[in-house]
Design a protein around this motif. Structure first.
Motif, PDB file in Angstrom:
ATOM      1  N   HIS A  76      52.334   2.322  51.824  1.00  0.00           N
ATOM      2  CA  HIS A  76      52.807   3.527  52.507  1.00  0.00           C
ATOM      3  C   HIS A  76      51.680   4.387  53.069  1.00  0.00           C
ATOM      4  N   PHE A  77      50.483   4.295  52.502  1.00  0.00           N
ATOM      5  CA  PHE A  77      49.394   5.164  52.933  1.00  0.00           C
ATOM      6  C   PHE A  77      48.167   4.402  53.431  1.00  0.00           C
ATOM      7  N   GLY A  78      48.177   3.079  53.301  1.00  0.00           N
ATOM      8  CA  GLY A  78      47.000   2.292  53.668  1.00  0.00           C
ATOM      9  C   GLY A  78      46.593   2.435  55.117  1.00  0.00           C
ATOM     10  N   LYS A  79      47.557   2.424  56.020  1.00  0.00           N
ATOM     11  CA  LYS A  79      47.214   2.548  57.437  1.00  0.00           C
ATOM     12  C   LYS A  79      46.578   3.898  57.741  1.00  0.00           C
ATOM     13  N   ALA A  80      47.057   4.943  57.075  1.00  0.00           N
ATOM     14  CA  ALA A  80      46.454   6.267  57.277  1.00  0.00           C
ATOM     15  C   ALA A  80      45.014   6.278  56.777  1.00  0.00           C
ATOM     16  N   ILE A  81      44.768   5.612  55.646  1.00  0.00           N
ATOM     17  CA  ILE A  81      43.414   5.533  55.093  1.00  0.00           C
ATOM     18  C   ILE A  81      42.491   4.771  56.040  1.00  0.00           C
ATOM     19  N   ILE A  82      42.963   3.642  56.553  1.00  0.00           N
ATOM     20  CA  ILE A  82      42.158   2.812  57.449  1.00  0.00           C
ATOM     21  C   ILE A  82      41.906   3.523  58.773  1.00  0.00           C
ATOM     22  N   ALA A  83      42.957   4.136  59.333  1.00  0.00           N
ATOM     23  CA  ALA A  83      42.808   4.855  60.602  1.00  0.00           C
ATOM     24  C   ALA A  83      41.794   5.987  60.467  1.00  0.00           C
ATOM     25  N   GLN A  84      41.839   6.667  59.335  1.00  0.00           N
ATOM     26  CA  GLN A  84      40.879   7.732  59.070  1.00  0.00           C
ATOM     27  C   GLN A  84      39.466   7.173  59.015  1.00  0.00           C
ATOM     28  N   ARG A  85      39.311   6.003  58.404  1.00  0.00           N
ATOM     29  CA  ARG A  85      37.995   5.373  58.280  1.00  0.00           C
ATOM     30  C   ARG A  85      37.457   4.956  59.643  1.00  0.00           C
ATOM     31  N   LEU A  86      38.351   4.465  60.506  1.00  0.00           N
ATOM     32  CA  LEU A  86      37.939   3.981  61.819  1.00  0.00           C
ATOM     33  C   LEU A  86      37.899   5.079  62.878  1.00  0.00           C
ATOM     34  N   GLY A  87      38.561   6.202  62.604  1.00  0.00           N
ATOM     35  CA  GLY A  87      38.625   7.270  63.587  1.00  0.00           C
ATOM     36  C   GLY A  87      39.546   6.949  64.742  1.00  0.00           C
TER      37      GLY A  87
END
Length: 350
Positions: free
Chosen positions: A101-112
């Motif tokens: 549920h939150f992984g994509k938000a974490i990854i998107a944040q990491r990649l900007g």
């Protein structure tokens, strides 16, 4: 998939609830992943099994008997629970639920980038399969191999590997049964919570390292491998030799994906790359494994070459500049690209 995390997090301050007592890798990681997001960064952690206290928490993981992303409840212990990650067979733990549920938000944040970016979805699936899924399996008591199949084959382990996992690492961070503990319940809980935070940080460190590898090293290597794969026929008419002009990159995953898509030919058997990005660097020849995690090569370097070095290897192969061939035959070296390529082409004939 539930709506984006930003839309769900409106309670302030945020509190995360999980169970007290013996802690495990899945909730230690779940808590860490949540705290990677800005909305949870300063969250309060409440470790309890008291339903009344858990009811006050904004988000609850690994306890409470409820999976409901609409109310931020992420437990997996219910008898009826059978949720898995998309296109994967393993039942989720609290870590898998939070990641789903939150992984994509974490990854998107990491990649900007936005959560809808193609690279986010690629890494989302890759990190689950390579890092999160083993945590889910470990917590749910799921073996890598079918136990009945192992028994039917009469296979036995050569050594015990129980300590060689993140789950075992977290387990060792729990208090021992005979460790001294404060007599005051609140103080005792505080001591236990501090140990949990150590476990959460350790799991988070490994997760972050894995995530950084896929975002900063693995994904940028994809285009380089694609280019080398496209040029492989220049080095061998059957495309069995692949060459990297610069320093070697993480190539195995990308190569297997490309081969699966092409579905033809013998497959790449040897990969050549320089040891350093310097003009005079020595070159390596590496045999391609039968699978990513296998120690078995598709075509090991010739048995007669193995364990031989320098001039003796030159004489044996008839190729100048040889440096070594490993005793297991999976890798060798030459002083030049021409020499390494000659070793690969000759090995193909033997």
């Amino acid at each position: 998939m539930a709506e984006s995390s930003a839309k769900r997090l409106k309670t302030n301050p945020i509190s995360i609830g999980t169970h007290n007592g013996h802690f495990h890798a899945d909730e230690a990681l779940a808590v860490y992943m949540l705290r990677m997001l800005p909305a949870y960064e300063s969250s309060q952690l409440i470790r309890t099994r008291d339903p009344a206290r858990l009811e006050t928490c904004h988000t609850v993981v690994d306890v409470g008997g409820e999976y409901n992303p609409a109310t931020n409840r992420y437990d997996h212990h219910q008898r009826t629970f059978n949720t898995t990650f998309p296109n994967r067979p393993t039942k989720l733990s609290s870590a898998g639920l939070v990641y789903m549920h939150f992984g994509k938000a974490i990854i998107a944040q990491r990649l900007g980038v936005s959560e809808d970016a193609e690279e986010v979805n690629i890494i989302f699936e890759k990190v689950y399969e390579n890092f999160i899924e083993p945590v889910d399996a470990n917590d749910n008591g799921i073996s890598v191999y079918d136990p009945q199949g192992i028994a039917n084959a009469g296979l036995e382990k050569r050594f015990r590997d129980g300590a060689f996992s993140l789950g075992a690492m977290v387990s060792r961070l729990n208090p021992n049964w005979n460790d001294p503990a404060p007599s005051d319940p609140e103080e005792a809980q505080q001591v236990e919570d501090e140990k949990f935070l150590v476990a959460s940080a350790r799991m988070g460190e490994e997760f972050t390292r894995d995530l950084d590898y896929y975002t900063k090293a693995w994904l940028p290597a994809r285009d380089i491998v694609n280019k080398a794969y496209a040029l492989r026929l220049e080095h061998d008419p059957k495309g069995r030799v692949m060459v990297f002009d610069g320093l070697s990159v993480p190539w195995k995953d990308h190569l297997y994906t490309l081969e699966e898509k092409s579905k033809g030919g013998e497959g790449v058997l040897y990969v050549l790359y320089p040891e350093k990005p310097d003009p005079g660097a020595k070159w390596r020849i590496q045999a391609v494994p039968v699978s990513k995690d296998s120690f078995e090569s598709r075509k090991p370097l010739p048995e007669a070459w193995r364990g031989i070095r320098d001039d003796k290897l030159d004489e044996l192969t008839g190729i100048s500049g040889c440096v070594f061939v490993h005793a297991a035959g999976f890798i060798g070296g030459n002083k030049t690209f021409e020499g390494a390529k000659a070793m690969a082409l000759k090995a193909l004939e033997l």
